[in-house]
Structure formats: C-alpha cells, structure tokens
Design an enzyme around this catalytic site. Structure first.
Site, mmCIF file in Angstrom:
data_model
loop_
_atom_site.group_PDB
_atom_site.id
_atom_site.type_symbol
_atom_site.label_atom_id
_atom_site.label_comp_id
_atom_site.label_asym_id
_atom_site.label_seq_id
_atom_site.Cartn_x
_atom_site.Cartn_y
_atom_site.Cartn_z
ATOM 1 N N ARG A 47 8.750 -12.891 0.854
ATOM 2 C CA ARG A 47 10.173 -12.999 0.509
ATOM 3 C C ARG A 47 10.833 -14.009 1.434
ATOM 4 N NH1 ARG A 47 13.651 -10.062 -1.811
ATOM 5 N NH2 ARG A 47 14.093 -12.111 -2.647
ATOM 6 N N HIS B 46 16.499 -13.146 3.805
ATOM 7 C CA HIS B 46 17.638 -12.702 2.980
ATOM 8 C C HIS B 46 18.321 -11.495 3.605
ATOM 9 C CE1 HIS B 46 14.204 -10.282 1.657
ATOM 10 N NE2 HIS B 46 15.076 -9.333 1.396
ATOM 11 N N TYR C 54 11.499 -4.140 8.307
ATOM 12 C CA TYR C 54 12.599 -3.191 8.122
ATOM 13 C C TYR C 54 12.348 -1.942 8.927
ATOM 14 C CZ TYR C 54 14.414 -5.678 4.016
ATOM 15 O OH TYR C 54 14.958 -6.608 3.185
ATOM 16 N N HIS D 24 20.492 -8.152 2.146
ATOM 17 C CA HIS D 24 20.937 -7.400 0.972
ATOM 18 C C HIS D 24 22.415 -7.064 1.126
ATOM 19 C CE1 HIS D 24 16.837 -6.576 -0.602
ATOM 20 N NE2 HIS D 24 16.507 -6.652 0.677
ATOM 21 N N TYR E 1 9.227 -11.888 5.043
ATOM 22 C CA TYR E 1 8.209 -10.834 5.133
ATOM 23 C C TYR E 1 7.305 -10.834 3.904
ATOM 24 C CZ TYR E 1 11.592 -8.077 2.331
ATOM 25 O OH TYR E 1 12.479 -7.643 1.380
HETATM 26 FE FE LIG Z 1 14.598 -7.270 1.420
#
Ligand SMILES: [Fe+2]
Length: 203
Positions: free
Chosen positions: A123, A126, A74, A128, A113
């Site tokens: 994770r 995905h 991110y 959000h 990640y």
């Molecule tokens: Fe996330």
C-alpha cells in the site's frame, strides 16, 4: 430548473448519538503526544477544510484518522507484518472542524506496508479519514495519499477510482504555508463532500 427539495431530518437523525467540542481532548489531534515520549519518524502537519458542493465550510464535522506508524505497522492485532511497533504512537486521532470548516492534525508520516493482496503488494503511504456530519448516523470514509509516491501507480485500491481527477483529489499537496521551520512539513488535504468536485469515498 427548480429549487432543490430539502429532505427533513427524521427521528432517526435527531435521536442518534451526537458529539460536541467538549468530547474532544486537547491532544486528540496531535498524534505525536499520545505516548510517554516522541514517536519515531518524520513529523508532519496535515490540515485542510471540509467543504460542501458550493465550497461552503462544513462546521463541527468530526474527523477521525488512523494510520500505520513510520515503519508501516498498525497498532492492531490483525497487523502482524514484520515491522516494529512504536510504543509512543497509536496512529489514531480526532478533531472537529472549526467555523471555517478547517481541521489540523500533527502526526508522523506513515510508512508503506505490504498487504498480500497479490504478489509483492504494497500500500502507498496513506492516512485513513472518517467524517461524521452533525451526528453519528452519516459517515464518510476515505484515504489521503502523499504526492510523488511511486506506489500509487501500482495500488489497486487507489487505482479503483475510475477518473484521474478523482484520484488526484485523494493526494494531499505539499504546503509551505503550514510547514513549521525545523519542526514539521505541511500537507494540505481538502475534502469536498458532494457534487462534481467531491472527494471519492469508500462504499
Ligand atoms: Fe491502511
């Protein structure tokens, strides 16, 4: 047996901040157009409809998305994991649903990640999603996953949804219809706000 009682909106809703089509920039829904050049990774189209419990379209809903880049990182100071940032990818986008409740994003398939929740915790891929109704006071937040991701079976966030149908509603479907030849694969993700078919949301 009786008709539903409609709860009138109060001053809090009427006087809250609102938004309209003019607030959305022309490239806000294309996350591949936010830098000086093309972001790295696999281009995808994520589209679908926002529906109420009777499958009626929810118009003018503001949808915001945020996600990791193709490397699973991110663009955020709290994300310091050892994967490269992409100077051409912010991972944020937004759009409004149209008259038929439809929305469409162009983006990059996010990478998985690590998140240190437990040993070897990763994770699944995905995106959000945040949805606002007619104003900014009603907000729903959820996550969209990808079909066939082997990490889904091991993810405590995805697995926290108790019923299998609810989990299935969070997984997008590969979609030939919206795939653009030689450009991007399409994924369909419909969001149902209420009722038995409702998309599971975060508390
Ligand atoms: Fe996330």
């Amino acid at each position: 047996m009786r008709p539903l009682i409609a709860l009138p909106q109060t001053l809090s809703e009427w006087t809250g901040p609102v938004f309209e089509h003019s607030d959305i920039g022309s490239t806000d829904a294309d996350l591949t157009k936010h830098g000086q050049g093309e972001p790295l990774g696999e281009r995808i189209i994520v589209s679908g409809r926002v529906l109420d419990e009777d499958a009626r379209p929810v118009r003018n809903a503001l949808i915001e998305v945020w996600q990791a880049n193709a490397a699973g990182r991110y663009l955020h100071k709290n994300d310091q994991h050892d994967a490269p940032l992409d100077p051409n990818f912010t991972g944020c986008g937004r759009t409004l649903t149209d008259e038929r409740g439809r929305y469409r994003f162009v983006t990059i398939r996010p990478g998985a990640y690590p998140w240190r929740n437990h040993p070897n915790a990763w994770r699944p891929m995905h995106v959000h999603f945040s949805l606002f109704g007619a104003g900014l006071l009603t907000r729903l937040v959820t996550q969209m996953y990808f079909p066939g991701d082997p990490l889904l079976a091991f993810d405590p966030i995805f697995q926290s949804i108790p019923d299998e149908l609810g989990r299935a509603r969070l997984i997008s479907a590969f979609d030939w219809e919206t795939t653009i030849p030689e450009q991007a694969l399409g994924y369909k993700f419909d969001i149902v706000l209420r009722g038995r078919e409702a998309t599971p949301m975060e508390q």
